[in-house]
Design a protein around this motif. Structure first.
Motif, PDB file in Angstrom:
ATOM      1  N   ALA A   1      -3.017  15.539  -2.610  1.00 28.19           N
ATOM      2  CA  ALA A   1      -4.190  15.768  -2.725  1.00 28.19           C
ATOM      3  C   ALA A   1      -5.284  15.644  -1.554  1.00 28.19           C
ATOM      4  N   LYS A   2      -6.418  15.800  -1.618  1.00 23.00           N
ATOM      5  CA  LYS A   2      -6.909  16.168   0.252  1.00 23.00           C
ATOM      6  C   LYS A   2      -8.104  14.829   0.371  1.00 23.00           C
ATOM      7  N   VAL A   3      -7.785  13.888  -1.126  1.00 26.50           N
ATOM      8  CA  VAL A   3      -9.196  12.696  -0.961  1.00 26.50           C
ATOM      9  C   VAL A   3      -8.249  11.243  -1.082  1.00 26.50           C
ATOM     10  N   LEU A   4      -7.503  10.874  -0.285  1.00 28.39           N
ATOM     11  CA  LEU A   4      -6.678  10.045   0.077  1.00 28.39           C
ATOM     12  C   LEU A   4      -7.567   8.393  -0.042  1.00 28.39           C
ATOM     13  N   LEU A   5      -7.438   7.296  -1.651  1.00 26.01           N
ATOM     14  CA  LEU A   5      -8.149   5.898  -1.808  1.00 26.01           C
ATOM     15  C   LEU A   5      -6.869   5.289  -1.098  1.00 26.01           C
ATOM     16  N   LEU A   6      -7.256   4.661  -0.694  1.00 22.51           N
ATOM     17  CA  LEU A   6      -6.513   3.116   0.036  1.00 22.51           C
ATOM     18  C   LEU A   6      -7.123   2.383  -0.043  1.00 22.51           C
ATOM     19  N   ASP A   7      -5.732   1.564  -0.775  1.00 24.64           N
ATOM     20  CA  ASP A   7      -6.472   0.013  -1.133  1.00 24.64           C
ATOM     21  C   ASP A   7      -5.385  -1.058   0.056  1.00 24.64           C
ATOM     22  N   GLU A   8      -6.206  -1.485   0.684  1.00 25.62           N
ATOM     23  CA  GLU A   8      -5.524  -3.033   0.997  1.00 25.62           C
ATOM     24  C   GLU A   8      -4.745  -1.725   1.872  1.00 25.62           C
ATOM     25  N   VAL A   9      -4.458  -0.855   3.178  1.00 29.99           N
ATOM     26  CA  VAL A   9      -3.610  -0.678   3.743  1.00 29.99           C
ATOM     27  C   VAL A   9      -2.374  -1.906   4.777  1.00 29.99           C
ATOM     28  N   PHE A  10      -3.100  -2.440   4.874  1.00 31.37           N
ATOM     29  CA  PHE A  10      -2.820  -3.059   5.592  1.00 31.37           C
ATOM     30  C   PHE A  10      -2.642  -4.840   5.958  1.00 31.37           C
ATOM     31  N   ALA A  11      -2.875  -5.220   4.366  1.00 32.94           N
ATOM     32  CA  ALA A  11      -2.597  -6.476   3.525  1.00 32.94           C
ATOM     33  C   ALA A  11      -0.832  -6.139   4.517  1.00 32.94           C
ATOM     34  N   GLY A  12      -0.643  -7.711   4.635  1.00 36.70           N
ATOM     35  CA  GLY A  12       1.104  -7.882   5.047  1.00 36.70           C
ATOM     36  C   GLY A  12       1.748  -7.145   6.466  1.00 36.70           C
ATOM     37  N   LEU A  13       0.796  -6.694   6.706  1.00 36.00           N
ATOM     38  CA  LEU A  13       1.859  -5.871   8.121  1.00 36.00           C
ATOM     39  C   LEU A  13       1.388  -6.311   9.531  1.00 36.00           C
ATOM     40  N   THR A  14       2.151  -6.079  10.820  1.00 37.04           N
ATOM     41  CA  THR A  14       2.332  -7.346  11.511  1.00 37.04           C
ATOM     42  C   THR A  14       1.356  -6.379  12.552  1.00 37.04           C
ATOM     43  N   THR A  15       1.116  -7.082  13.668  1.00 40.94           N
ATOM     44  CA  THR A  15      -0.402  -6.094  14.739  1.00 40.94           C
ATOM     45  C   THR A  15       0.153  -4.525  15.094  1.00 40.94           C
ATOM     46  N   GLY A  16       1.689  -4.667  15.090  1.00 42.96           N
ATOM     47  CA  GLY A  16       1.740  -3.469  15.453  1.00 42.96           C
ATOM     48  C   GLY A  16       1.991  -2.243  14.142  1.00 42.96           C
ATOM     49  N   GLU A  17       2.759  -3.047  13.158  1.00 44.75           N
ATOM     50  CA  GLU A  17       2.242  -2.147  11.944  1.00 44.75           C
ATOM     51  C   GLU A  17       1.218  -1.755  11.703  1.00 44.75           C
ATOM     52  N   ILE A  18      -0.337  -2.641  11.593  1.00 41.74           N
ATOM     53  CA  ILE A  18      -1.036  -2.051  11.567  1.00 41.74           C
ATOM     54  C   ILE A  18      -1.815  -1.257  12.564  1.00 41.74           C
ATOM     55  N   ALA A  19      -1.427  -0.929  14.231  1.00 40.71           N
ATOM     56  CA  ALA A  19      -1.735   0.005  14.925  1.00 40.71           C
ATOM     57  C   ALA A  19      -0.790   0.973  14.180  1.00 40.71           C
ATOM     58  N   MET A  20       0.033   1.109  13.974  1.00 44.47           N
ATOM     59  CA  MET A  20       0.898   2.545  13.410  1.00 44.47           C
ATOM     60  C   MET A  20       0.346   2.522  12.121  1.00 44.47           C
ATOM     61  N   ILE A  21      -0.332   2.788  11.666  1.00 49.10           N
ATOM     62  CA  ILE A  21      -0.557   3.184  10.122  1.00 49.10           C
ATOM     63  C   ILE A  21      -1.674   3.527  10.332  1.00 49.10           C
ATOM     64  N   ALA A  22      -2.621   2.542  11.629  1.00 44.82           N
ATOM     65  CA  ALA A  22      -3.750   3.376  12.307  1.00 44.82           C
ATOM     66  C   ALA A  22      -3.957   4.426  12.479  1.00 44.82           C
ATOM     67  N   GLU A  23      -2.811   5.141  13.420  1.00 43.70           N
ATOM     68  CA  GLU A  23      -2.435   6.179  14.147  1.00 43.70           C
ATOM     69  C   GLU A  23      -2.239   6.922  12.977  1.00 43.70           C
ATOM     70  N   VAL A  24      -1.622   6.383  11.515  1.00 44.26           N
ATOM     71  CA  VAL A  24      -1.049   7.395  10.893  1.00 44.26           C
ATOM     72  C   VAL A  24      -2.597   7.947   9.882  1.00 44.26           C
ATOM     73  N   ILE A  25      -3.648   7.804   9.903  1.00 41.56           N
ATOM     74  CA  ILE A  25      -4.533   7.954   8.879  1.00 41.56           C
ATOM     75  C   ILE A  25      -5.674   8.862  10.508  1.00 41.56           C
ATOM     76  N   GLN A  26      -6.225   8.051  11.486  1.00 38.20           N
ATOM     77  CA  GLN A  26      -6.401   9.494  12.301  1.00 38.20           C
ATOM     78  C   GLN A  26      -5.867  10.281  12.079  1.00 38.20           C
ATOM     79  N   ASP A  27      -4.283  10.365  12.677  1.00 37.49           N
ATOM     80  CA  ASP A  27      -3.296  11.469  12.565  1.00 37.49           C
ATOM     81  C   ASP A  27      -4.624  12.834  10.859  1.00 37.49           C
ATOM     82  N   LEU A  28      -4.976  12.239  10.052  1.00 40.93           N
ATOM     83  CA  LEU A  28      -4.615  12.649   8.790  1.00 40.93           C
ATOM     84  C   LEU A  28      -6.481  13.067   8.461  1.00 40.93           C
TER      85      LEU A  28
END
Ligand SMILES: Nc1ncnc2c1ncn2[C@@H]1O[C@H](COP(=O)(O)OP(=O)(O)OP(=O)(O)O)[C@@H](O)[C@H]1O
Length: 252
Positions: free
Chosen positions: A170-197
């Motif tokens: 898929a090229k259109v991604l629907l992200l539902d609460e991808v930061f829920a339950g994450l530590t600050t470090g994990e949020i930064a890591m996931i944000a980096e993945v999203i920016q890359d995509l």
């Protein structure tokens, strides 16, 4: 972007028009319309119960709308099954990650990669390189690939959700609460993945209660309350909107 007759024409990844969803007497989506251009990232915000997840479920065909239309890359998809919609290029993550706990990271990705994945697993017809590439592209290390999903942290489960969503092609991604339950470090890591995509041209519709985490990841935002559009525009402008402040942030 295409040019037709000398004018710039945006390719719309998603066009939602006059969408209505009723659950008995409850109107969960109320005449909602919005567009998502190809390559754009749009934040969908609203208080608990505003109807954000219900919008995702209708786009994916997990819920059938009461009325209105949903077009993906210019084609109406409302009558298609979820699998057909995924095949046309839209996929979602879930608020609560849904891995196969007994399978390892690589095997979980395999399930997303192949429609006939169980058979493929039994007969060993797996594309390991592709599985590994997907896992590494969302931040897993090679050592992670054989770990069972049941042993993963919440941050790693979110990464796995991404990899499985990407595995559909898929090229259109629907992200539902991808930061829920994450530590600050994990949020930064996931944000980096999203920016890359985003740099790789993926299109996003994103729901998050973590507004500071979401702001740098979206081009625009729309706010809804009780399924009704309250405001849309630049993220800061939407948050500053009086109706949004009153409903979402609880300030008049
Ligand atoms: N299957 C269903 N049957 C009946 N009502 C439902 C159903 N799914 C959702 N609702 C109702 O529709 C409304 C919108 O719910 P939805 O989960 O879409 O909100 P949300 O904005 O995603 O909330 P949250 O931020 O808490 O996840 C709520 O009032 C909810 O109770």
């Amino acid at each position: 972007m295409d040019t037709a007759a000398g004018r710039a024409v945006m390719t719309m990844a998603l066009e939602v028009r006059n969408l209505v969803k009723r659950f008995g007497g409850l109107v969960a989506t109320n005449d909602l319309s919005f567009d998502l251009a190809e390559g754009e990232s749009l934040g969908l915000i609203g208080p608990n119960g505003a109807g954000k997840t219900t919008v995702f479920s209708q786009v994916m065909g997990e819920l059938r709308q009461t009325s209105g239309s949903i077009a993906l890359f210019g084609e109406e998809i409302s009558s298609l099954s979820t699998a057909q919609r995924i095949a046309r290029g839209v996929s979602r993550t879930y608020q609560v990650p849904r891995p196969f706990s007994d399978l390892d990271v690589r095997e979980n990705i395999r399930v997303g990669l192949m429609p006939d994945s169980l058979r493929a697993m039994i007969f060993g017809a797996a594309d390991r390189d592709r599985e590994d590439e997907l896992a590494l592209s969302v931040g897993f290390t090679r050592q992670d690939l054989d770990r069972p999903a049941s042993e993963l942290s919440m941050g790693d489960l979110r990464k796995l959700e991404f990899a499985r969503t990407l595995a559909t092609g898929a090229k259109v991604l629907l992200l539902d609460e991808v930061f829920a339950g994450l530590t600050t470090g994990e949020i930064a890591m996931i944000a980096e993945v999203i920016q890359d995509l985003r740099h790789r041209g993926f299109t996003f519709l994103m729901v998050s209660h973590d507004l500071p985490a979401m702001e740098p990841l979206v081009d625009r935002a729309i706010a809804i309350e009780r399924g009704t559009l309250l405001a849309q525009g630049a993220f800061a402008d939407v948050l500053a909107d009086e109706a949004v402040r009153a409903s979402y942030l609880g300030v008049a």
